[in-house]
Design an enzyme around this catalytic site. Structure first.
Site, short mmCIF file in Angstrom:
data_model
loop_
_atom_site.label_atom_id
_atom_site.label_comp_id
_atom_site.label_asym_id
_atom_site.label_seq_id
_atom_site.Cartn_x
_atom_site.Cartn_y
_atom_site.Cartn_z
CG LEU A 1 -7.04 34.91 -40.39
CD1 LEU A 1 -8.34 35.37 -41.03
CD2 LEU A 1 -6.13 36.11 -40.12
CG ASP A 54 -8.87 34.71 -34.07
OD1 ASP A 54 -8.47 34.72 -35.25
OD2 ASP A 54 -8.76 33.72 -33.31
CG ASP A 70 -2.20 -0.85 0.93
OD1 ASP A 70 -2.21 -1.58 -0.08
OD2 ASP A 70 -3.16 -0.80 1.72
#
Lengths: 526, 435
Positions: free
Chosen positions: A423, A287, A36
């Site tokens: 663009l 944009d 563990d």
């Protein structure tokens, strides 16, 4: 029994470790079998912590089971106390130790150590990591702040006029998604509002700090998955109101400020920090027009998923096609949010179910955990991580909060980055016959094509690569139409295919021709 | 092929002195926190090796989380391992755990028709609640025969440490190996190796006239190597005690040898098999000389960087002793402490004989006291698990992740340079950085 390939959350004792590791001068003794201790590497490798978690494991083996595991636990507690000299000890069991029923709390108490010993019982076969963190934090707060609760007859001392209002920031842990930076950002925001921080917990707090939580005027619940239980107890015990708006995104940050101001008596400062907020203008700049209606799928812990949905719709103009969470504890909140966006909620911790939902919805962007990042990568869909579980790359060296105005700037950048620039999208559309762009061109800033990366990985590990645009078996495509579809830029091809097939199915048409393709285009627009 | 070498030729003189030496050597044993993986971790490399096998852990959410975390990244959409997570209902007896297991297995195999071999892998919780996976495997084997064979082994932390998971897995395969032709000698190489290493070894054994050679495990579950009284086996890994016993129970005999790390280890390992097959000195030298020389050149590149450097091994994979031997003898490095989770004296006899006498061996672990010793010695390079590496680096100690010794091909001549490089890289990086 439940079949699990990958899990979103670890067992509850991992949640306890996240709390203990976040704190100072606290030590956690965990009754657990050998093996563990793997959990240490979550903190030292994924989060790159430079110290071992403050956890001692008993690491019992088969030969100990025949003997006295209780004795082993007691000596582990005693040794850990002697070595680390913490202000308080947390004790508990992991899944296997829960079965052998040694009662870590009782055993540790019997040692009569000169510091508070706080037992946490975390039912490993019912509960998971976040619940374990919340329960551990609650137990710690209750044990350490409990002795300072005013008795019910005494009235809460009024704040002294002129003193700055103060609050606690509750919830940040070790291994949390951007917790370190969120704390810094929210602290600055509150400072701008004239609110001082009494205690940040668990991150960086000592047990002594938890004891003075009651001194604050109110609590800010940054991460409800971890801090909600403790904050509700503090509210009941110290009459401290809770600020529950999680300031992820510009709108939520404004709401957060309003909620904080409603708890203070002074005149509010005018939108502190807004000057640094670039998201609103970036999102309104031309944009960003191309972001309109981008189809996004969101999955994560409930808090981050719900917050992401709001930012995605109100602040980036995306369209939500799916919203889900693995946090069953907050299922009601998530269902309400999904309903408000008109989508089916997905509440599950089955990774395959999430994967098939994404395949079915064909989003253009996935906002998820590191699991969804892998899903999206295989399907060639852009993805940004918004929630734990996360991997080493989600602990960036740079300042990168999710909360507050700077956090919103980070969200804009990191969610838009996987997509094509505006663009750029138009240019590729215009020049797509050019060899350099081709029909499979990817965002130029992302370098190698995502589909190629997925294919390489799949080939290297011998798994079959998947088609990112699953075909619909009942409907077939005429060659000519299929060729025309190939001319559509990749980033809308999946959507065009899906829309056209839906159009064909609705119109009872079995073969999609060139005509069908353009009829569908006219029907759906864009 | 030489079939009449029935008498095992003794491996060089080192063998006898090993026994004396191993007996005399003091081994530090302390009991405390053991910072090691459990045997489930082996699934990460075993599932890549046996390509039509599936590993189903019967365990808790912790088991699932361990495998996921130790594997690091989740690159597989559907990996060939999974966990059947035991829930409260299974514990309370409301659902018969066996019925549940059958249901989960049916679902799994329906999804994955490509699977030919299914391992049910026991875990800490499945062992504590005494879920009988032997019986379950038999029942499920019947149910899914002939398309799928179902085996079981334990990878639990209470039974196994890290690489012992591979040992348990391979041991569970041994009863399924086909019987070998009773008249033909054969060699079996035991331990998961990278495919490229297997191919190199096959060429060497072929040129030596040793064979036929089989490998355990095989890439495909239906191509298991045959075993019988005329089978001799070489261990490629030092952690395969149970597998060796199981092979011996089927009549095979172990060829004692050092392990094939570095030029010296690889030569001694090949030599041990060559002796059994009666390969003469000339032929042995002719076949191995080119690779030996090449490996020598590859090692020479790192000798300046590594000579005289002091190293410290935290216990992890049981590979510590053979690799320490390689570092000490072929790269002139100085061992400080060599920790190992378990010391198999018999299989490591030849290795122990070759280790410098002043190297401190430790078996098992109390990680806190071991960290104190490491901090006091300040080694030049510390080999440790992932949980300890960054904290030690933060104290100014240079470290090497031991798990890479399992994930990287390091066996044989052609990989000797790569093995040295694993230790040189952290030191080179340290020298290169000026921040």
């Amino acid at each position: 029994m439940e079949l699990a390939l990958w899990t979103y959350e670890g067992p509850p004792h991992i949640g306890a470790m996240r709390v203990a590791t976040a704190m100072e001068d606290l030590h956690y003794v965990l009754h657990a079998p050998q093996g563990d201790t793997y959990a240490d590497l979550l903190f030292t490798m994924i989060e790159r912590r430079d110290k071992r978690p403050p956890v001692t494991y008993t690491t019992f083996q088969a030969r100990d089971l025949g003997g006295d595991t209780a004795q082993l636990f007691k000596s582990a507690v005693r040794n850990a106390y002697e070595r680390f000299r913490p202000q308080a000890l947390l004790v508990g069991a992991s899944c296997t130790a829960e079965l052998i029923q040694d009662d870590p709390g009782g055993l540790a108490k019997a040692l009569d150590l000169p510091v508070p010993v706080i037992p946490v019982e975390l039912p490993a076969y019912q509960r998971k990591e976040n619940w374990g963190a919340a329960e551990t934090f609650y137990r710690l707060v209750r044990a350490l702040a409990g002795p300072h609760v005013p008795d019910s007859t005494a009235t809460q001392p009024k704040r002294i006029a002129g003193r700055k209002p103060s609050c606690n920031l509750l919830g940040p842990t070790a291994l949390g998604f951007r917790h370190r930076d969120d704390v810094q950002e929210v602290t600055r925001l509150l400072d701008d509002l004239g609110v001082s921080i009494n205690v940040v917990a668990p991150l960086g707090a000592t047990p002594a700090d938890l004891a003075r939580l009651g001194e604050a005027d109110f609590n800010v619940v940054l991460y409800p998955e971890v801090a909600d239980t403790a904050a509700r107890w503090l509210e009941r015990s110290f009459k401290q109101p809770r600020v529950t708006t999680v300031p992820i995104g510009v709108g939520a940050t404004r709401d957060f400020i309003a909620e904080v101001e409603s708890l203070c008596f002074e005149a509010p400062a005018a939108n502190p920090g807004e000057a640094a907020s670039r998201l609103p203008w970036y999102s309104r700049s031309v944009d960003s027009t191309y972001l309109t209606g981008k189809r996004v799928f969101i999955f994560g812990d409930a808090t981050h998923a719900i917050a992401a949905a709001r930012v995605a719709t109100e602040e980036l103009g995306f369209q939500i096609v799916g919203l889900g969470s693995y946090s069953r504890e907050f299922g009601r909140d998530l269902r309400a949010a999904a309903e408000s966006y008109g989508v089916q909620p997905l509440i599950t911790d089955d990774y395959l179910e999430v994967e098939s939902r994404i395949a079915e919805l064909q989003p253009e962007l996935v906002l998820g955990t590191q699991m969804e990042r892998h899903i999206a990568k295989r399907m060639g869909i852009g993805c940004a991580v918004i929630s734990a579980p996360v991997h080493v790359q989600d602990f960036p060296a740079r300042y990168s909060p999710q909360m507050g105005f700077e956090g919103a700037n980070v969200l804009f950048d990191s969610w838009v980055h996987p997509l094509m620039m505006g663009l750029e999208e138009h240019l590729i559309g215009m020049f797509r016959e050019d060899a350099e762009f081709g029909t499979d061109a990817r965002p130029s800033h992302l370098g190698q094509a995502a589909e190629t990366i997925g294919a390489t990985d799949a080939a290297r590990y011998g798994e079959a690569p998947r088609d990112s645009t699953p075909r619909n078996s009942e409907i077939s495509w005429a060659d000519e139409a299929e060729r025309e579809l190939g001319k559509v830029p990749f980033f809308v091809r999946g959507k065009v295919r899906r829309n056209t097939e839906r159009f064909a199915r609705d119109g009872g048409c079995a073969v999609i021709t060139l005509e069908t393709l353009y009829d569908a285009k006219a029907h759906f627009g864009r | 092929m030489n079939g009449n070498a029935a008498v095992p030729a003794p491996v060089p003189a080192v063998d006898s002195c090993a026994e004396v030496n191993a007996g005399e050597r003091e081994v530090l044993r302390q009991r405390g926190q053991r910072e090691v993986f459990c045997g489930l971790t082996g699934i990460i490399w075993l599932h890549r090796k046996i390509q039509d096998a599936f590993f189903l852990v019967i365990g808790s959410r912790t088991c699932a989380h361990l495998i996921q975390s130790a594997a690091g990244v989740m690159i597989f959409a559907e990996p060939r391992f999974a966990t059947a997570i035991i829930g409260e209902r299974d514990l309370a007896g409301l659902a018969d755990a066996n019925d549940e297991l059958d249901r989960v297995t049916d679902r799994l195999l329906a999804r994955r028709p490509d699977i030919r071999l299914l391992f049910l892998v026991g875990s800490c919780p499945s062992e504590v609640i005494k879920l009988d996976l032997d019986k379950a495997a038999q029942r499920l084997s019947k149910r899914h025969a002939p398309s799928v064979r179902v085996l079981n082994y334990s990878g639990s932390g209470i039974e196994t440490t890290f690489t012992q998971g591979e040992d348990a897995c391979l041991a569970s395969l041994v009863p399924c190996l086909p019987a070998a032709n009773a008249n033909e000698s054969s060699l079996m190489v035991v331990g998961a190796l990278a495919d490229v290493v297997e191919d190199q070894l096959l060429r060497l054994f072929g040129d030596l006239g040793v064979g036929p050679v089989g490998f355990l495990p095989q890439r495909a579950a239906n191509k298991l190597p045959p075993v019988g009284p005329k089978t001799r086996f070489l261990l490629a890994q030092p952690f395969l005690g149970d597998t060796a016993r199981a092979l011996e129970a089927r009549g095979a005999r172990h060829i004692q040898a050092p392990f094939p790390f570095g030029v010296e280890g690889t030569t001694a390992w090949l030599r041990a098999a060559a002796d059994v097959w009666g390969v003469d000195e000339d032929r042995f030298n002719r076949v191995t000389a080119p690779a030996r020389q090449r490996a020598g050149r590859a090692l020479a590149r790192y000798q300046d960087m590594l000579a005289g450097r002091r190293f410290f091994f935290f216990p992890d994979s049981q590979l510590e002793i053979p690799i320490a031997r390689f570092l000490a003898r072929e790269l002139a490095m100085t061992p400080l402490e060599i920790g190992t989770p378990y010391l198999h004296r018999q299989h490591l006899a030849a290795e122990l004989a070759l280790l410098p006498e002043d190297a401190q061996l430790s078996e098992g672990q109390d990680v806190e006291r071991q960290l104190d010793r490491c901090a006091a010695l300040r080694p030049d390079i510390t080999v440790c698990g992932l949980g300890l590496a960054n904290p030690l680096e933060a104290q100014g100690l240079t470290t090497k992740w031991s798990i890479e010794l399992l994930f990287t091909p390091i066996h044989g001549y052609e990989q000797a340079g790569d093995l040295a490089e694993l230790f040189a890289r952290p030191l080179q990086r340290n020298t290169a950085l000026a921040v």
